[in-house]
Scaffold this motif. Sequence first.
Motif, PDB file in Angstrom:
ATOM      1  N   HIS A  98     -38.426 -53.971  64.041  1.00 11.42           N
ATOM      2  CA  HIS A  98     -38.909 -55.080  64.854  1.00 11.42           C
ATOM      3  C   HIS A  98     -40.288 -55.450  64.318  1.00 11.42           C
ATOM      4  O   HIS A  98     -41.115 -54.569  64.059  1.00 11.42           O
ATOM      5  N   ALA A 113     -38.583 -62.801  57.701  1.00  9.34           N
ATOM      6  CA  ALA A 113     -37.358 -62.821  58.501  1.00  9.34           C
ATOM      7  C   ALA A 113     -36.367 -63.855  57.977  1.00  9.34           C
ATOM      8  O   ALA A 113     -35.145 -63.671  58.066  1.00  9.34           O
ATOM      9  N   PRO A 117     -33.066 -61.530  56.531  1.00 13.25           N
ATOM     10  CA  PRO A 117     -32.662 -61.480  57.947  1.00 13.25           C
ATOM     11  C   PRO A 117     -32.097 -60.132  58.379  1.00 13.25           C
ATOM     12  O   PRO A 117     -32.238 -59.749  59.544  1.00 13.25           O
ATOM     13  N   GLU A 118     -31.489 -59.394  57.457  1.00 13.36           N
ATOM     14  CA  GLU A 118     -30.890 -58.114  57.802  1.00 13.36           C
ATOM     15  C   GLU A 118     -31.938 -57.029  58.066  1.00 13.36           C
ATOM     16  O   GLU A 118     -31.612 -55.958  58.600  1.00 13.36           O
ATOM     17  N   ARG A 121     -35.199 -57.047  63.034  1.00 13.56           N
ATOM     18  CA  ARG A 121     -34.385 -56.970  64.255  1.00 13.56           C
ATOM     19  C   ARG A 121     -34.869 -57.938  65.333  1.00 13.56           C
ATOM     20  O   ARG A 121     -34.073 -58.479  66.105  1.00 13.56           O
ATOM     21  N   SER A 122     -36.153 -58.118  65.420  1.00 10.60           N
ATOM     22  CA  SER A 122     -36.725 -59.105  66.333  1.00 10.60           C
ATOM     23  C   SER A 122     -38.089 -59.487  65.792  1.00 10.60           C
ATOM     24  O   SER A 122     -38.665 -58.792  64.951  1.00 10.60           O
ATOM     25  N   SER A 225     -32.889 -65.718  62.096  1.00  7.86           N
ATOM     26  CA  SER A 225     -31.708 -65.533  62.938  1.00  7.86           C
ATOM     27  C   SER A 225     -31.899 -64.483  64.027  1.00  7.86           C
ATOM     28  O   SER A 225     -31.058 -64.363  64.918  1.00  7.86           O
ATOM     29  N   CYS A 226     -32.973 -63.697  63.984  1.00  9.91           N
ATOM     30  CA  CYS A 226     -33.195 -62.661  64.988  1.00  9.91           C
ATOM     31  C   CYS A 226     -33.837 -63.263  66.239  1.00  9.91           C
ATOM     32  O   CYS A 226     -34.342 -64.393  66.207  1.00  9.91           O
TER      33      CYS A 226
END
Length: 284
Positions: A98, A113, A117-118, A121-122, A225-226
């Motif tokens: 995160h 991010a 993206p992988e 997490r946030s 995307s998170c």
Amino acid sequence: MPSAFEPLIVDAHGLALHASQRNASGSPAVLFLHGWLDHAHSFDFLAEHLPDTWRLVLFDLRGMGRSAWLPRPASYQFGDHLVDVEAVLRATGLEAAHFVGHSLGGIIATAYAAARPERVRSLTLIESLGPQAGPPDKAVSRLRGFLEDLERPPHRKVYPHVAAAAARLRESNPDLSGPVAIHLARHGTEPVEGGVSFTFDPTHRRRFAQAFDEAQWLALSAAVSCPVQLLLGAQGLRFDEERTRVRLDALRLARPPQEIPGGHHVHMDSPEAVARALVDFIPP
């Protein structure tokens, strides 16, 4: 009582970055990115209010805090900071984390991010909604400014003591409280002949050769995307209303922006409130 931070030196393709982590076996893992010319100690107040079970990872961006400077005549560019993030994740063995980014740190975290993206997490953005992007027709003048800055020798000012360095910080950032400025100066200076100097490389004050224009930044923001949350200081920085609306639309926040008492360094002004926002947002 929270466990202590353990220091770690990270190799970022030959450049030594100063990092630290708390509770290396804990979960969730949270990576913190500080603002321009700041350092990881800007998150000290916040860390005191976060769960001891969390794994916290902090580091100084290259040429800032206790991390190494680039050799002369090299210059810093935005993409270098993504290299630093990759190096820290590699050194700590984290496949994903995160991300919490303040100001410049939030800009870096947003770009990372989008690109990886992988691994994010946030994303929690503190007083950070992207760069002060200029129109495309500024590209030529920016390049000229970059070349002009190369001819200016970097100047590292000496202050008689830490309190004087803190006063200088408050001149540049009037919303900084006295205790916050002293903390930033205490951890962001080092002894030199005649007093103390800030540890950041003065080359960071030079202009970048390239920068994102508004369309490019919106494309990056839309690629995140998170889940994303935005925390703002009630007396912090602001874009104009139209740019703010467009950028927020691109980011697709998981919740409305949260305003917290404080200025641009709201995580230092109101660390308990910011910690609550993180605990509410980041899953255990």
